[in-house]
Write a protein that holds these residues in place. Structure first.
Motif, PDB file in Angstrom:
ATOM      1  N   THR A  35       0.762  -1.145   0.195  1.00  0.00           N
ATOM      2  CA  THR A  35       0.284   0.078  -0.103  1.00  0.00           C
ATOM      3  C   THR A  35       0.998   1.387  -0.166  1.00  0.00           C
ATOM      4  N   GLY A  36       2.217   0.798   0.309  1.00  0.00           N
ATOM      5  CA  GLY A  36       2.884   2.769   0.481  1.00  0.00           C
ATOM      6  C   GLY A  36       3.354   2.619  -1.061  1.00  0.00           C
ATOM      7  N   GLY A  37       3.135   2.145  -1.795  1.00  0.00           N
ATOM      8  CA  GLY A  37       4.108   1.318  -3.350  1.00  0.00           C
ATOM      9  C   GLY A  37       5.760   1.336  -3.639  1.00  0.00           C
ATOM     10  N   TRP A  38       6.279   2.344  -4.097  1.00  0.00           N
ATOM     11  CA  TRP A  38       7.237   2.077  -4.295  1.00  0.00           C
ATOM     12  C   TRP A  38       8.050   3.446  -3.525  1.00  0.00           C
ATOM     13  N   THR A  39       8.719   2.951  -3.004  1.00  0.00           N
ATOM     14  CA  THR A  39       9.678   4.470  -1.457  1.00  0.00           C
ATOM     15  C   THR A  39      11.080   3.598  -0.999  1.00  0.00           C
ATOM     16  N   PHE A  40      11.293   4.346  -0.233  1.00  0.00           N
ATOM     17  CA  PHE A  40      12.583   4.003   0.546  1.00  0.00           C
ATOM     18  C   PHE A  40      12.989   2.772   1.310  1.00  0.00           C
ATOM     19  N   ASN A  41      13.409   2.001   0.632  1.00  0.00           N
ATOM     20  CA  ASN A  41      13.021   0.889   1.667  1.00  0.00           C
ATOM     21  C   ASN A  41      12.462  -0.724   0.975  1.00  0.00           C
ATOM     22  N   SER A  42      12.888  -0.049  -0.060  1.00  0.00           N
ATOM     23  CA  SER A  42      12.088  -1.269  -0.241  1.00  0.00           C
ATOM     24  C   SER A  42      12.126  -3.048  -0.589  1.00  0.00           C
ATOM     25  N   VAL A  43      13.923  -1.951  -0.865  1.00  0.00           N
ATOM     26  CA  VAL A  43      14.731  -3.270  -0.651  1.00  0.00           C
ATOM     27  C   VAL A  43      13.835  -4.787  -0.164  1.00  0.00           C
ATOM     28  N   SER A  44      13.449  -4.795   0.980  1.00  0.00           N
ATOM     29  CA  SER A  44      13.135  -6.035   1.882  1.00  0.00           C
ATOM     30  C   SER A  44      11.640  -5.840   1.615  1.00  0.00           C
ATOM     31  N   TRP A  45      10.564  -5.560   0.430  1.00  0.00           N
ATOM     32  CA  TRP A  45       8.941  -6.269  -0.514  1.00  0.00           C
ATOM     33  C   TRP A  45       9.125  -7.369  -0.343  1.00  0.00           C
ATOM     34  N   THR A  46      10.150  -7.858  -1.396  1.00  0.00           N
ATOM     35  CA  THR A  46      10.251  -9.395  -1.890  1.00  0.00           C
ATOM     36  C   THR A  46       9.927 -10.700  -1.068  1.00  0.00           C
ATOM     37  N   LYS A  47      10.619 -10.618   0.484  1.00  0.00           N
ATOM     38  CA  LYS A  47      10.954 -11.475   1.153  1.00  0.00           C
ATOM     39  C   LYS A  47       9.061 -12.030   1.620  1.00  0.00           C
ATOM     40  N   GLY A  48       9.751 -13.625   1.176  1.00  0.00           N
ATOM     41  CA  GLY A  48       8.286 -14.674   1.460  1.00  0.00           C
ATOM     42  C   GLY A  48       7.579 -14.798  -0.075  1.00  0.00           C
ATOM     43  N   LYS A  49       7.678 -13.551  -0.778  1.00  0.00           N
ATOM     44  CA  LYS A  49       6.810 -13.888  -2.538  1.00  0.00           C
ATOM     45  C   LYS A  49       7.594 -15.010  -3.238  1.00  0.00           C
ATOM     46  N   ARG A  50       6.632 -15.709  -4.256  1.00  0.00           N
ATOM     47  CA  ARG A  50       7.327 -16.412  -4.782  1.00  0.00           C
ATOM     48  C   ARG A  50       7.014 -15.823  -6.014  1.00  0.00           C
ATOM     49  N   PHE A  51       7.367 -15.779  -7.177  1.00  0.00           N
ATOM     50  CA  PHE A  51       7.482 -15.132  -8.159  1.00  0.00           C
ATOM     51  C   PHE A  51       7.974 -15.598  -9.651  1.00  0.00           C
ATOM     52  N   LYS A  52       7.310 -15.801 -10.117  1.00  0.00           N
ATOM     53  CA  LYS A  52       6.650 -16.592 -11.830  1.00  0.00           C
ATOM     54  C   LYS A  52       7.155 -15.663 -12.452  1.00  0.00           C
ATOM     55  N   ALA A  53       7.560 -16.092 -14.571  1.00  0.00           N
ATOM     56  CA  ALA A  53       7.757 -15.607 -14.660  1.00  0.00           C
ATOM     57  C   ALA A  53       6.414 -14.979 -15.896  1.00  0.00           C
ATOM     58  N   GLY A  54       6.236 -14.170 -16.062  1.00  0.00           N
ATOM     59  CA  GLY A  54       4.944 -13.094 -16.543  1.00  0.00           C
ATOM     60  C   GLY A  54       4.221 -12.487 -15.489  1.00  0.00           C
ATOM     61  N   ASP A  55       4.415 -13.094 -14.549  1.00  0.00           N
ATOM     62  CA  ASP A  55       4.349 -11.997 -13.239  1.00  0.00           C
ATOM     63  C   ASP A  55       3.974 -10.656 -13.305  1.00  0.00           C
ATOM     64  N   THR A  56       3.348  -9.661 -13.104  1.00  0.00           N
ATOM     65  CA  THR A  56       3.775  -8.335 -13.088  1.00  0.00           C
ATOM     66  C   THR A  56       3.867  -7.545 -12.068  1.00  0.00           C
ATOM     67  N   LEU A  57       4.246  -6.538 -11.727  1.00  0.00           N
ATOM     68  CA  LEU A  57       4.869  -5.826 -11.162  1.00  0.00           C
ATOM     69  C   LEU A  57       4.920  -4.148 -11.646  1.00  0.00           C
ATOM     70  N   VAL A  58       3.384  -3.930  -9.917  1.00  0.00           N
ATOM     71  CA  VAL A  58       3.084  -2.459 -10.347  1.00  0.00           C
ATOM     72  C   VAL A  58       4.226  -1.423  -9.567  1.00  0.00           C
ATOM     73  N   PHE A  59       4.470  -0.574 -10.587  1.00  0.00           N
ATOM     74  CA  PHE A  59       4.848   0.318  -9.213  1.00  0.00           C
ATOM     75  C   PHE A  59       4.099   1.845  -9.491  1.00  0.00           C
ATOM     76  N   ASP A  60       3.754   2.077  -8.066  1.00  0.00           N
ATOM     77  CA  ASP A  60       3.450   3.201  -8.065  1.00  0.00           C
ATOM     78  C   ASP A  60       3.871   3.704  -7.894  1.00  0.00           C
ATOM     79  N   TYR A  61       4.039   5.114  -7.826  1.00  0.00           N
ATOM     80  CA  TYR A  61       4.480   6.337  -7.468  1.00  0.00           C
ATOM     81  C   TYR A  61       4.844   7.956  -7.733  1.00  0.00           C
ATOM     82  N   ASN A  62       5.215   8.512  -7.166  1.00  0.00           N
ATOM     83  CA  ASN A  62       5.308  10.368  -7.879  1.00  0.00           C
ATOM     84  C   ASN A  62       6.392  10.276  -8.650  1.00  0.00           C
ATOM     85  N   PRO A  63       5.463  10.489  -9.336  1.00  0.00           N
ATOM     86  CA  PRO A  63       6.482  10.111 -11.105  1.00  0.00           C
ATOM     87  C   PRO A  63       7.748  12.533 -10.985  1.00  0.00           C
TER      88      PRO A  63
END
Length: 123
Positions: A35-63
């Motif tokens: 819910t916080g979106g693409w921001t600082f200290n995101s490096v640990s966000w992937t922990k515990g998630k299992r990704f597959k080729a074809g999955d989509t990452l959505v980067f929400d941030y203030n451009p």
């Protein structure tokens, strides 16, 4: 009853559509940072998630404050943008994962160094 060649082609086309639908149904969409979106200290966000080729990452941030850059491992480790790297600036970027390692950083000065980067391994 005898089926013609047209019936066989129609059945094959239907089977192909079903296979495509099943593959798309298996792909997941993840909002980077939750819910916080693409921001600082995101490096640990992937922990515990299992990704597959074809999955989509959505980067929400203030451009006007951030961006997303798809980089290689060296760019990720050094927080630098390699020549020819794809830079996203929409604030609502949708990036499909490829099999293997996928690396993303924000290349605004100091942001990557402050943890605005992720490394995603897709099976």
């Amino acid at each position: 009853m005898v089926q013609g060649r047209g019936s066989a082609i129609a059945a094959a086309a239907l089977l192909c559509l079903l296979c495509v639908h099943l593959e798309l149904a298996q792909a997941a969409t993840y909002t980077v940072g939750g819910t916080g979106g693409w921001t600082f200290n995101s490096v640990s966000w992937t922990k515990g998630k299992r990704f597959k080729a074809g999955d989509t990452l959505v980067f929400d941030y203030n451009p006007s404050l951030h961006n997303v850059v798809a980089v290689n491992k060296a760019g990720y480790n050094s927080c630098t943008t390699p020549k020819g790297a794809k830079v996203y600036r929409s604030g609502k970027d949708r990036i499909k994962l490829t099999k293997g390692q996928n690396y993303f950083i924000c290349n605004v000065v100091g942001h990557c160094q402050s943890g605005m980067k992720i490394a995603v391994t897709a099976a």
